[in-house]
Design an enzyme around this catalytic site. Structure first.
Site, PDB file in Angstrom:
ATOM      1  N   CYS A   1       0.867  -1.177   0.000  1.00 58.29           N
ATOM      2  CA  CYS A   1       0.000   0.000   0.000  1.00 58.29           C
ATOM      3  C   CYS A   1       0.910   1.235   0.000  1.00 58.29           C
ATOM      4  O   CYS A   1       2.079   1.158   0.379  1.00 58.29           O
ATOM      5  CB  CYS A   1      -0.894  -0.090   1.229  1.00 58.29           C
ATOM      6  N   HIS A   2       0.365   2.378  -0.387  1.00 58.75           N
ATOM      7  CA  HIS A   2       1.167   3.612  -0.443  1.00 58.75           C
ATOM      8  C   HIS A   2       1.866   3.948   0.868  1.00 58.75           C
ATOM      9  O   HIS A   2       2.955   4.500   0.868  1.00 58.75           O
ATOM     10  CB  HIS A   2       0.284   4.802  -0.835  1.00 58.75           C
TER      11      HIS A   2
ATOM     12  N   HIS B   8       1.480  -3.983   5.862  1.00 59.59           N
ATOM     13  CA  HIS B   8       0.311  -3.941   6.744  1.00 59.59           C
ATOM     14  C   HIS B   8      -0.980  -4.412   6.095  1.00 59.59           C
ATOM     15  O   HIS B   8      -2.011  -4.429   6.745  1.00 59.59           O
ATOM     16  CB  HIS B   8       0.147  -2.541   7.338  1.00 59.59           C
ATOM     17  N   GLU B   9      -0.917  -4.822   4.820  1.00 61.04           N
ATOM     18  CA  GLU B   9      -2.120  -5.422   4.220  1.00 61.04           C
ATOM     19  C   GLU B   9      -1.793  -6.890   4.041  1.00 61.04           C
ATOM     20  O   GLU B   9      -0.892  -7.223   3.262  1.00 61.04           O
ATOM     21  CB  GLU B   9      -2.375  -4.825   2.826  1.00 61.04           C
TER      22      GLU B   9
ATOM     23  N   ARG C 102      -3.516  -3.270  -6.935  1.00 56.79           N
ATOM     24  CA  ARG C 102      -2.917  -4.030  -5.836  1.00 56.79           C
ATOM     25  C   ARG C 102      -2.097  -5.198  -6.386  1.00 56.79           C
ATOM     26  O   ARG C 102      -2.519  -5.870  -7.337  1.00 56.79           O
ATOM     27  CB  ARG C 102      -4.004  -4.586  -4.897  1.00 56.79           C
TER      28      ARG C 102
ATOM     29  N   CYS D 169     -13.538   2.574  21.706  1.00 56.27           N
ATOM     30  CA  CYS D 169     -14.013   1.226  21.377  1.00 56.27           C
ATOM     31  C   CYS D 169     -15.417   0.999  21.909  1.00 56.27           C
ATOM     32  O   CYS D 169     -16.215   0.287  21.299  1.00 56.27           O
ATOM     33  CB  CYS D 169     -13.044   0.171  21.907  1.00 56.27           C
TER      34      CYS D 169
ATOM     35  N   ARG E 108      -4.554   2.861  18.285  1.00 54.54           N
ATOM     36  CA  ARG E 108      -4.674   3.722  17.107  1.00 54.54           C
ATOM     37  C   ARG E 108      -3.324   3.770  16.385  1.00 54.54           C
ATOM     38  O   ARG E 108      -2.278   3.720  17.032  1.00 54.54           O
ATOM     39  CB  ARG E 108      -5.077   5.128  17.537  1.00 54.54           C
TER      40      ARG E 108
HETATM   41  P1  NAD Z   1      -3.306   6.955  -5.162  1.00 58.18           P
HETATM   42  O1  NAD Z   1      -2.115   7.829  -5.227  1.00 58.18           O
HETATM   43  O2  NAD Z   1      -3.240   5.585  -5.719  1.00 58.18           O
HETATM   44  O3  NAD Z   1      -4.528   7.658  -5.873  1.00 58.18           O
HETATM   45  C1  NAD Z   1      -4.764   9.027  -5.840  1.00 58.18           C
HETATM   46  C2  NAD Z   1      -5.411   9.454  -7.158  1.00 58.18           C
HETATM   47  O4  NAD Z   1      -5.755  10.828  -7.038  1.00 58.18           O
HETATM   48  C3  NAD Z   1      -4.502   9.330  -8.379  1.00 58.18           C
HETATM   49  O5  NAD Z   1      -5.177   8.620  -9.394  1.00 58.18           O
HETATM   50  C4  NAD Z   1      -4.230  10.798  -8.784  1.00 58.18           C
HETATM   51  O6  NAD Z   1      -4.103  10.951 -10.189  1.00 58.18           O
HETATM   52  C5  NAD Z   1      -5.473  11.501  -8.259  1.00 58.18           C
HETATM   53  N1  NAD Z   1      -5.293  12.919  -7.957  1.00 58.18           N
HETATM   54  C6  NAD Z   1      -4.254  13.537  -7.329  1.00 58.18           C
HETATM   55  N2  NAD Z   1      -4.478  14.866  -7.211  1.00 58.18           N
HETATM   56  C7  NAD Z   1      -5.689  15.107  -7.767  1.00 58.18           C
HETATM   57  C8  NAD Z   1      -6.478  16.277  -7.940  1.00 58.18           C
HETATM   58  N3  NAD Z   1      -6.066  17.453  -7.549  1.00 58.18           N
HETATM   59  N4  NAD Z   1      -7.680  16.133  -8.555  1.00 58.18           N
HETATM   60  C9  NAD Z   1      -8.121  14.937  -8.966  1.00 58.18           C
HETATM   61  N5  NAD Z   1      -7.416  13.785  -8.842  1.00 58.18           N
HETATM   62  C10 NAD Z   1      -6.211  13.871  -8.249  1.00 58.18           C
HETATM   63  O7  NAD Z   1      -3.714   6.911  -3.610  1.00 58.18           O
HETATM   64  P2  NAD Z   1      -4.598   5.879  -2.766  1.00 58.18           P
HETATM   65  O8  NAD Z   1      -3.768   4.748  -2.293  1.00 58.18           O
HETATM   66  O9  NAD Z   1      -5.848   5.576  -3.512  1.00 58.18           O
HETATM   67  O10 NAD Z   1      -4.921   6.771  -1.470  1.00 58.18           O
HETATM   68  C11 NAD Z   1      -5.727   7.918  -1.589  1.00 58.18           C
HETATM   69  C12 NAD Z   1      -5.623   8.798  -0.359  1.00 58.18           C
HETATM   70  O11 NAD Z   1      -6.231   8.185   0.767  1.00 58.18           O
HETATM   71  C13 NAD Z   1      -4.185   9.126   0.079  1.00 58.18           C
HETATM   72  O12 NAD Z   1      -4.131  10.493   0.432  1.00 58.18           O
HETATM   73  C14 NAD Z   1      -4.006   8.253   1.305  1.00 58.18           C
HETATM   74  O13 NAD Z   1      -3.027   8.806   2.187  1.00 58.18           O
HETATM   75  C15 NAD Z   1      -5.382   8.327   1.885  1.00 58.18           C
HETATM   76  N6  NAD Z   1      -5.723   7.280   2.874  1.00 58.18           N
HETATM   77  C16 NAD Z   1      -6.516   7.682   3.906  1.00 58.18           C
HETATM   78  C17 NAD Z   1      -6.922   6.755   4.875  1.00 58.18           C
HETATM   79  C18 NAD Z   1      -7.855   7.162   5.975  1.00 58.18           C
HETATM   80  O14 NAD Z   1      -8.109   6.332   6.863  1.00 58.18           O
HETATM   81  N7  NAD Z   1      -8.433   8.369   5.971  1.00 58.18           N
HETATM   82  C19 NAD Z   1      -6.477   5.411   4.777  1.00 58.18           C
HETATM   83  C20 NAD Z   1      -5.671   5.039   3.669  1.00 58.18           C
HETATM   84  C21 NAD Z   1      -5.304   5.996   2.742  1.00 58.18           C
HETATM   85 ZN    ZN Z   2      -9.745   0.920  22.245  1.00 60.53          ZN
END
Ligand code: NAD
Ligand code: ZN
Length: 380
Positions: free
Chosen positions: A48-49, A70-71, A373, A106, A118
């Site tokens: 994952c990223h 972590h996945e 993935r 929780c 967390r």
């Molecule tokens: P990714 O990089 O694979 O996908 C992001 C997509 O957004 C890409 O296709 C990119 O071209 C597009 N993009 C970037 N800037 C843009 C803009 N201004 N307008 C339109 N499109 C745009 O990322 P991912 O793995 O799918 O993760 C997405 C986000 O979710 C990341 O920021 C990650 O950190 C976050 N995330 C949050 C949580 C949470 O619990 N809140 C958990 C996991 C990941």
């Molecule tokens: Zn807890």
């Protein structure tokens, strides 16, 4: 009792010795689980990223040598003292953020942000004694987000393991450990689109496509995908995306384009890029009176959200979510069931497969933005 219970296990793990340098497959010693811990044999892991981000260590405190990952999906090898709801042989998904079942979060129906477990990206040791369970010739190797799944065996806190249906194929459901559940839950648990509604998804990476999958499952009639990379659009159709908007193709802000397409705005929008401009657009794209925008993407450290307060007075709602609001132990088993009864489609997220020995290739795919993935088989 397994033959390895209570003993140190020597196995292969992919160790990151330095930021941004290829991982090295090493023989590591994995200590037995202590109180409230579980040792898990990992069968499949994906990348994952977040793994790549911390491996690059450009913005955070570097912590090396470390075992990322972590996945994943695996089988319990043995449990430590005090662990009662898991036993050897149980099938589990490790989750980077846990559920202790005892803290205020929780106990609250509304939160999944456990006080004890967390996500903590700075900690590289176990909670109970501040030590690592991994070592090479006695030298400790750090853990990552309590999971460290790039190892044939790992030790986690019992609160970071979801016990799932043993019939579920681990090489598929392992992707529910992080990104896919995050996007799916953002839609199903937080945005909650009604049947027939219009949904916009900003960012068509793994998380955004999972958000779209959630909208498809909820019966949305239109799902508008927004991304800067037009070649994402074709693939995204498989995830229920019905229309595409590339902000680069328009002179006016994307929220205005969406308002025109939808007679005033979408019913729900889900922001999965983390880009601050996209976050503002996602909020301003929802219809007044009832529209709800949900933020998932992680913004840069110093980002500031600005919008005119009238947008709220006109009855638009802005929400955010962490891990799709799923409680890992309580809720993830039922997400696996959604896959088992064919309500949720997961196979389309899996675009690559590699043996563990070629794990660095999975980093290359991710860095090049190729596929969604990549499943890594530990035994190969
Ligand atoms: P990714 O990089 O694979 O996908 C992001 C997509 O957004 C890409 O296709 C990119 O071209 C597009 N993009 C970037 N800037 C843009 C803009 N201004 N307008 C339109 N499109 C745009 O990322 P991912 O793995 O799918 O993760 C997405 C986000 O979710 C990341 O920021 C990650 O950190 C976050 N995330 C949050 C949580 C949470 O619990 N809140 C958990 C996991 C990941
Ligand atoms: Zn807890």
């Amino acid at each position: 009792m397994s033959s390895t219970e209570g003993k140190v296990i020597c196995c292969r793990a992919a160790v990151a010795w330095e930021a941004g340098k290829p991982l090295v497959i090493e023989e590591v010693e994995v200590a037995p689980p202590q109180a409230n811990e579980v040792r898990v044999k990992i069968l499949y892991t994906s990348l994952c990223h977040t793994d790549v981000y911390f491996w690059e260590a450009k913005g955070q405190n570097p912590l090396f040598p470390r075992i990322y990952g972590h996945e994943a999906g695996g089988i319990v090898e043995s449990v430590g003292e005090g662990v009662t709801d898991l036993k050897a042989g149980d099938h589990v998904l490790p989750v980077f953020t846990g559920e202790c079942k005892e803290c205020d979060h929780c106990k609250s129906e509304e939160s999944n942000m456990c006080d004890l477990l967390r996500i903590n990206t700075d900690r590289g040791v176990m909670l109970s004694d501040g030590e690592s369970r991994f070592s090479i010739k006695g030298k400790p190797i750090y853990h990552f987000v309590g999971t460290s799944t790039f190892s044939e065996y790992t030790v986690t806190h019992v609160g970071c393991l979801a016990k799932i249906n043993p019939k579920a194929p681990l090489d598929k459901v392992c992707v529910l450990s992080c990104g896919i559940s995050t996007g799916l839950g953002a839609t199903l648990n937080v945005a909650k689109p009604k049947k027939g509604s219009t949904v916009a998804v900003f960012g068509l990476g793994a998380v955004g496509l999972a958000a779209a999958e959630g909208a498809r499952m909820a019966g949305a009639s239109r799902i508008i995908g927004v991304d800067l990379t037009s070649n994402r659009f074709e693939e995204a159709k498989k995830f229920g995306i019905t229309e595409f908007v590339n902000p680069k193709d328009h002179k006016k802000p994307v929220q205005e384009v969406i308002a025109e397409l939808t007679n005033g705005g979408v019913d729900r929008s889900i922001e999965c890029t983390g880009n601050i401009q996209s976050i503002i657009s996602a909020f301003e794209s929802v219809h007044d009176g009832w529209g709800v925008a949900v933020l998932v993407g992680l913004p840069p450290k110093d980002a500031v959200f600005t919008t005119h307060p009238m947008n709220f007075l006109n009855e638009r709602t802005l929400k955010g979510t962490f891990f799709g609001n799923y409680k890992p132990r309580t809720d993830i088993p039922s997400v696996v069931e959604k896959y088992m009864n064919k309500e949720l489609e997961l196979d389309k997220f899996i675009t690559h497969q590699l043996p563990f020995s070629q794990i660095n290739k999975a980093f290359d795919y991710m860095l090049k933005g190729e596929g969604i993935r990549c499943i890594i088989t530990m035994e190969e």
